[in-house]
Design a protein around this motif. Structure first.
Motif, PDB file in Angstrom:
ATOM      1  N   UNK A   1       6.130   2.063  17.765  1.00 13.36           N
ATOM      2  CA  UNK A   1       6.220   0.308  18.440  1.00 13.36           C
ATOM      3  C   UNK A   1       5.419  -0.446  17.029  1.00 13.36           C
ATOM      4  N   UNK A   2       4.732   0.772  16.394  1.00 12.77           N
ATOM      5  CA  UNK A   2       3.162   0.374  15.787  1.00 12.77           C
ATOM      6  C   UNK A   2       3.193   1.188  14.312  1.00 12.77           C
ATOM      7  N   UNK A   3       2.672   0.507  13.756  1.00 17.83           N
ATOM      8  CA  UNK A   3       2.652   1.511  12.238  1.00 17.83           C
ATOM      9  C   UNK A   3       1.663   0.714  11.487  1.00 17.83           C
ATOM     10  N   UNK A   4       0.747   0.826  11.345  1.00 14.41           N
ATOM     11  CA  UNK A   4      -0.781   0.205  10.162  1.00 14.41           C
ATOM     12  C   UNK A   4      -1.317   0.943   9.607  1.00 14.41           C
ATOM     13  N   UNK A   5      -1.781   0.522   7.797  1.00 17.76           N
ATOM     14  CA  UNK A   5      -2.501   1.030   7.769  1.00 17.76           C
ATOM     15  C   UNK A   5      -3.134   0.453   6.299  1.00 17.76           C
ATOM     16  N   UNK A   6      -4.040   0.637   5.390  1.00 11.42           N
ATOM     17  CA  UNK A   6      -4.433   0.035   4.616  1.00 11.42           C
ATOM     18  C   UNK A   6      -4.190  -0.165   3.077  1.00 11.42           C
ATOM     19  N   UNK A   7      -3.525  -1.443   3.188  1.00 13.68           N
ATOM     20  CA  UNK A   7      -3.361  -1.741   1.729  1.00 13.68           C
ATOM     21  C   UNK A   7      -3.780  -2.605   0.595  1.00 13.68           C
ATOM     22  N   UNK A   8      -4.096  -2.450  -0.618  1.00 16.75           N
ATOM     23  CA  UNK A   8      -4.884  -3.487  -1.242  1.00 16.75           C
ATOM     24  C   UNK A   8      -6.182  -3.968  -0.219  1.00 16.75           C
ATOM     25  N   UNK A   9      -6.763  -3.791   0.216  1.00 12.15           N
ATOM     26  CA  UNK A   9      -8.020  -3.238   0.934  1.00 12.15           C
ATOM     27  C   UNK A   9      -7.523  -4.091   2.126  1.00 12.15           C
ATOM     28  N   UNK A  10      -6.699  -4.801   2.589  1.00  8.36           N
ATOM     29  CA  UNK A  10      -6.102  -4.849   3.707  1.00  8.36           C
ATOM     30  C   UNK A  10      -5.667  -3.857   4.690  1.00  8.36           C
ATOM     31  N   UNK A  11      -6.015  -4.334   6.278  1.00  6.88           N
ATOM     32  CA  UNK A  11      -5.139  -3.559   6.959  1.00  6.88           C
ATOM     33  C   UNK A  11      -3.775  -4.474   7.349  1.00  6.88           C
ATOM     34  N   UNK A  12      -2.746  -3.145   7.512  1.00  2.44           N
ATOM     35  CA  UNK A  12      -1.417  -3.978   7.498  1.00  2.44           C
ATOM     36  C   UNK A  12      -0.758  -3.587   8.878  1.00  2.44           C
ATOM     37  N   UNK A  13      -0.160  -4.375   9.563  1.00  2.00           N
ATOM     38  CA  UNK A  13       0.564  -3.978  10.604  1.00  2.00           C
ATOM     39  C   UNK A  13       1.448  -4.419  10.887  1.00  2.00           C
ATOM     40  N   UNK A  14       3.062  -3.371  10.876  1.00  2.00           N
ATOM     41  CA  UNK A  14       4.342  -3.454  10.988  1.00  2.00           C
ATOM     42  C   UNK A  14       4.093  -3.569  12.652  1.00  2.00           C
TER      43      UNK A  14
END
Length: 257
Positions: A90-103
């Protein structure tokens, strides 16, 4: 940066629709929910010609989330902290372009009288704790996905009829407000405070789509730093009207550089 969230209700069943929409909308980052396949069987090769690298967290037949990105993704986590025995995807999160982004794909919680509703509330409490940690670290972040939360009466076609549902129960909305009150911005409502019939989900039953009997349950929550960059947030209804459509439609977030 343009970020999209979409509960696709089986990525394999909706693949032509998803690819067509991505080709037209061209978001930099795509957050998918309910991919309904195991990680290894996600059709990642189909997305490569569009420039996306896929980071999927799946399980057989149900649930499952993914981040598709045209930018590098670093420091991935594949579970929401706080309940190690919870193996639902139910959750995945990573750093993209200086942002932590989660689905994220927050539990539905129905039927309320079963163990599913306490699980939903525990999951929301875990999300609240994780948000608190991210805020304490002053990490700019975007949490997008299917929250299975109807925030307010204007976000559902029949508030009274949905009053006892897990998506709209008082306890659910209170937990959602607790998360927001940590200092987050709900992107769509921040920009469209008076919008009505701004739905993101229409059931397959009872002619819900042609009658516009919808719910707004797909949301972007932004940290203060991300909210400072908020330039747009729109709901694209067009995919819901296609053949073999998901019962959800995409939400697009625009962040200024």
């Amino acid at each position: 940066m343009k970020i999209a969230t979409w509960n696709v209700n089986s990525v394999k069943a909706r693949l032509p629709n998803v690819l067509s929409w991505l080709n037209a909308a061209a978001p930099d980052v795509v957050l998918l929910q309910e991919i309904k396949c195991e990680t290894a069987s996600f059709p990642a090769l189909e997305f490569e010609p569009l420039g996306y690298r896929v980071h999927a967290v799946g399980q057989k037949s149900y649930n499952g989330v993914a981040i598709l990105s045209r930018l590098p993704v670093e420091d991935l986590i594949e579970r929401l902290p706080g309940e190690p025995e919870d193996v639902q995807a139910r959750y995945v999160e990573g750093t993209i372009g200086g942002l932590r982004i989660a689905s994220l794909y927050l539990p539905n919680g129905n039927p309320v009288g079963s163990e599913k509703y306490p699980y939903k509330l525990r999951w929301m409490e875990r999300l609240k704790a994780h948000v608190g940690e991210l805020l304490a670290r002053e990490v700019p972040f975007v949490l997008g996905g299917d929250y299975n939360v109807i925030p307010a009466p204007e976000d559902v076609y029949d508030p009274e009829g949905w009053s006892g549902d897990a998506l709209f129960r008082r306890e659910t909305r209170e937990k959602f407000r607790e998360i927001l009150n940590l200092g987050l911005t709900e992107a769509f409502r921040a920009l469209h405070p008076a919008a009505r019939h701004a739905y993101t989900f229409w059931d397959y039953q009872a002619g819900a789509w042609p009658r516009d009997l919808g719910l707004r349950i797909d949301h972007f929550l932004l940290s203060p730093q991300a909210a400072d960059r908020l330039a747009g947030c729109t709901i694209d209804r067009s995919p819901r009207g296609q053949e073999k459509a998901s019962d959800h439609t995409p939400v697009l977030l625009d962040l200024a550089d």
